[in-house]
Structures are given as structure tokens and as C-alpha cells.
Design an enzyme around this catalytic site. Structure first.
Site, mmCIF file in Angstrom:
data_model
loop_
_atom_site.group_PDB
_atom_site.id
_atom_site.type_symbol
_atom_site.label_atom_id
_atom_site.label_comp_id
_atom_site.label_asym_id
_atom_site.label_seq_id
_atom_site.Cartn_x
_atom_site.Cartn_y
_atom_site.Cartn_z
ATOM 1 N N LYS A 189 8.955 -16.601 2.581
ATOM 2 C CA LYS A 189 9.598 -15.504 3.057
ATOM 3 C C LYS A 189 11.178 -15.865 4.139
ATOM 4 O O LYS A 189 10.852 -17.172 4.493
ATOM 5 C CB LYS A 189 9.034 -14.217 3.588
ATOM 6 C CG LYS A 189 8.144 -13.584 2.789
ATOM 7 C CD LYS A 189 8.604 -12.757 1.778
ATOM 8 C CE LYS A 189 8.023 -11.922 0.921
ATOM 9 N NZ LYS A 189 6.746 -12.320 0.343
HETATM 10 C C1 LIG Z 1 8.219 -6.811 -2.746
HETATM 11 C C2 LIG Z 1 6.970 -7.281 -2.050
HETATM 12 N N1 LIG Z 1 6.111 -6.238 -1.708
HETATM 13 C C3 LIG Z 1 4.799 -6.400 -1.282
HETATM 14 C C4 LIG Z 1 4.597 -7.997 -0.760
HETATM 15 C C5 LIG Z 1 3.274 -8.188 -0.062
HETATM 16 O O1 LIG Z 1 3.458 -8.782 1.007
HETATM 17 P P1 LIG Z 1 2.143 -9.884 1.620
HETATM 18 O O2 LIG Z 1 2.001 -11.054 0.550
HETATM 19 O O3 LIG Z 1 2.377 -10.257 3.112
HETATM 20 O O4 LIG Z 1 0.984 -8.907 1.525
HETATM 21 C C6 LIG Z 1 5.405 -8.821 -1.070
HETATM 22 C C7 LIG Z 1 4.907 -10.311 -0.778
HETATM 23 O O5 LIG Z 1 5.166 -11.134 -1.401
HETATM 24 C C8 LIG Z 1 6.660 -8.484 -1.711
HETATM 25 O O6 LIG Z 1 7.436 -9.410 -2.214
#
Ligand SMILES: Cc1ncc(COP(=O)(O)O)c(C=O)c1O
Length: 376
Positions: A189
Site C-alpha cells: 500500500k
Molecule cells: C479494496 C480493498 N479493500 C479491503 C482491503 C483489505 O485490507 P487488508 O488486507 O488490510 O485487510 C484491501 C487490501 O488489500 C483492498 O485493496
């Protein structure tokens, strides 16, 4: 910095970590306060200040942040929530956790964000909310989404997990307009804490609820074994928070570097007919560059392109599969052909290497290799 050799493998993503991260992580280690310590609060304050909001609640992942957001909005069994099929699976799963139903609507062919007209057409008796995803860092059409929400009495949860730093068409920061929003800090990210996320509440009541639910339902003044209601362990540890504080300090520079690399890619790819570069901005929006997803011409053999790039040491990835076609969403009745724009984008998208320490020579190498692998 010495330039990497010509044949060195180029990864898809890489975090940008430095001495400041080491220094703050060491500070936490030496303090012995690994959880619920001062570094966590410092991270929350710094993040809220950077984004320009009153408060921010750190959580263990973007998914955890979305889940708590769904709960705060009261979406549950029987409720329908309009959302995008062109996203990472967590933006639909967070609804399923609470028994709510994701109602997918097609996306805009250029931005790949939820198409407000498609969302409007999908509003029904059971619709309670809308969950726009700022996909690949492109700000969703928030003015239209807010209009739709007002007309139909819907709550808004922004999935800003891929879009920290994006500014929408009205000049507002992504993550500051919905009732609640969630950001994510996985290592690919814009900034990272390893694993981690941040939820933006709409006010103090929401914030208190989020802080309690991330911590097993405890209130601030409760003992460790007192629980005022159902909760989760969605706490972010202080070592992760230390990374977050250090990353935030130079987030502006990291975002600028990503934007510069995206501009370089666009310039280099302009001559390759079979490749469509992602739109930087349609109007006055500012995209926050998360990944660099190109679209190959219809009929291209994407798997062969990935394989040929890999032979040259260059990572790339088919990105993203449509959510509605995963087995647990097919069980709700979703099928191929329902969202042609999203499905077409999904079939043709290819993420290229993209990370702040990438050099201009590496961008050139990727583009040259791509040109060689595609029919001219
Ligand atoms: C669009 C979107 N929503 C939710 C998430 C969820 O984040 P995490 O992987 O930190 O749980 C991500 C992460 O990859 C994402 O790209």
C-alpha cells in the site's frame, strides 16, 4: 543510490522502509509497551492530522476496519448494500460477516469505480447502504453517491483501503465523506504497518464504539475482564504503529514518487498500441497511485505476457478477479455476464511493477519488455 543491474528481478511491489522506521520500532521495543501503548495513540493522532479529520481508530487490518464500519452502520441480516464487483474480496466479505447482502452494480469503464447510475438502478426495498471502493486509488464519484444515499436514506461506508491520499472531484480527501471509511496498510500500500488499518468514524460516539469493539467490547474505563458487549481482537500492535508513524512522516514524498513513476509509465507506454494506460484524472480529481494496472487489447494472451515478462525477471499479475464470481458469492446467485464492464476490465487488466524505490531505468525495462511481448 546505485542503479540495480539490468537483469536484476523487478518485483511487483516493495515497501519503502528506512532508518526512521527502525528508530521508532526500537523505541517501542525498548519501552516494553507492545500493545495499547502511547505509540498507538500517536499513530492515530498523526493519521487524523494528516487526513484532516477529528479522529481515527487504528485496527489490525483494512478488513477489520471495514467489518467494524459495517457494524457501526447497523447493516445486518436481510440488509442489502450496493457495492462494486471489481474490488478486493474484503469489501464484500465485510458485509457477509454480518449477514448483509452485497448487491453488486457495474463499474465505470474508465475509472473502474462503482457507476452511480448502475447503483441507482439497483436500489430496492431492502437497500440500506452503499459501499463505494476507491479502486486502484481512483476516487469514487462521491457527490453522485451522496446524492443517491440522501434520496434513498442509505448509509455510506467508504472502502479507501487502496486510496490514501486521493482527492475527489470536489477537492475532498478520500475517506472523509462517507459515514465511515477504512484504510489499509499491507506492505504493497501507499504506506505500510506490515498488517494494519485505520477506521475513520463520523463522530465521538462512533469512535468510542469502534475502540470498544476492536478491543473485545471493553470501554476505556473498564478492566481487562469487563466487557460491555460483543467485541473482537482487532487491535493494532505498537510495533506496527511505530512503522505507521515513521511512514506518515514522509507519506507526501512517497505519494509524489508514485505519481512521478505513474507519469513515466504513461509516457513510455504511449507508443504501445496494445496497452491502455490507467487514467490519471478525468477532471480535477487526484488519483493516489497504488498499483499500476494497464489494460491489454481485447484478445491478448495475458497469461503468455505474464510468462514472457517473468522470463525477463519482471513480475506482473492479472489483477483483479471479479468478486461476484468467487464460489461463496456464486452461492448468492451471481454469474458470469452480469457485470460486463467489470468482467471485461478484469479479463484484460495487468498490474506492472510499481513501488517508490523503482528507478526510471526499471520502468523503461518493463515497458520495453512489454512492447517485445505484444504483437505490434
Ligand atoms: C479494496 C480493498 N479493500 C479491503 C482491503 C483489505 O485490507 P487488508 O488486507 O488490510 O485487510 C484491501 C487490501 O488489500 C483492498 O485493496
Amino acid at each position: 543510490m546505485t542503479a540495480p543491474p539490468d537483469n536484476e528481478p523487478i518485483p511487483l511491489a516493495a515497501p519503502d522502509l528506512g532508518e526512521r522506521e527502525e528508530q521508532l520500532v526500537l523505541e517501542v521495543l525498548r519501552s516494553g509497551r507492545l500493545s495499547l501503548g502511547p505509540m498507538g495513540e500517536r499513530f492515530e493522532r498523526a493519521f487524523a492530522a494528516w487526513l484532516g479529520v477529528e479522529d481515527a481508530v487504528a485496527v489490525s487490518s483494512g478488513t477489520a476496519g471495514l467489518h467494524l464500519g459495517v457494524r457501526a452502520l447497523g447493516w445486518g441480516a436481510g440488509d442489502e448494500v450496493l457495492t462494486s464487483p471489481f474490488s478486493f474480496v474484503a469489501s464484500a466479505n465485510c458485509l457477509l460477516y454480518e449477514g448483509a447482502r452485497p448487491v453488486f452494480c457495474d463499474v465505470d469503464p474508465e475509472t473502474l469505480d462503482l457507476d452511480p447510475a448502475a447503483a441507482e438502478a439497483a436500489v430496492g426495498e431492502g437497500t440500506r447502504g452503499i459501499l463505494p471502493v476507491h479502486i486502484f486509488g481512483y476516487p469514487a464519484a462521491m457527490a453522485e453517491i451522496e446524492g443517491l444515499a440522501t434520496r434513498h436514506g442509505l448509509g455510506i461506508l467508504e472502502d479507501a483501503c487502496e486510496a490514501l491520499g486521493a482527492i475527489d472531484a470536489e477537492g475532498r480527501a478520500v475517506g472523509t465523506r462517507g459515514n465511515l471509511a477504512a484504510f489499509a496498510f499491507y506492505p504493497n500500500k501507499q504506506m505500510t504497518t506490515g498488517e494494519g488499518g485505520m477506521t475513520i468514524p463520523s463522530g465521538p460516539e462512533d469512535a468510542a464504539r469502534l475502540r470498544s469493539e476492536r478491543n473485545q467490547g471493553r470501554a476505556r474505563d473498564m478492566g481487562w475482564l469487563d466487557h460491555g458487549g460483543l467485541g473482537f481482537n482487532y487491535r493494532l500492535g505498537d510495533l506496527a504503529a511505530a512503522l505507521g508513524v515513521a511512514q506518515l512522516e514522509r507519506l507526501d514524498r512517497l505519494l509524489e514518487r508514485r505519481a512521478a513513476l505513474a507519469a513515466l509509465y504513461a509516457e513510455r507506454l504511449a507508443g504501445i498500441e496494445a496497452v491502455e494506460a490507467p487514467v490519471a484524472a478525468r477532471g480535477s480529481e487526484r488519483r493516489s497511485w497504488f498499483v499500476y494496472p494497464v489494460r491489454l487489447a481485447a484478445g491478448s494472451d495475458r497469461d503468455a505476457v505474464v510468462a514472457r515478462l517473468a522470463e525477463r525477471g519482471i513480475a506482473s499479475k492479472a489483477y483483479l478477479p471479479c468478486i461476484h464470481l468467487f464460489p461463496h458469492l456464486r452461492e448468492l446467485g451471481y454469474r458470469e455476464g452480469q457485470f460486463p464492464v467489470a468482467e471485461d476490465a478484469s479479463a484484460r487488466s495487468l498490474a506492472l511493477p510499481f513501488f517508490p524505490s523503482m528507478t526510471e531505468a526499471q520502468v523503461a525495462r518493463v515497458c520495453e519488455a512489454l512492447a517485445e511481448t505484444l504483437p505490434s
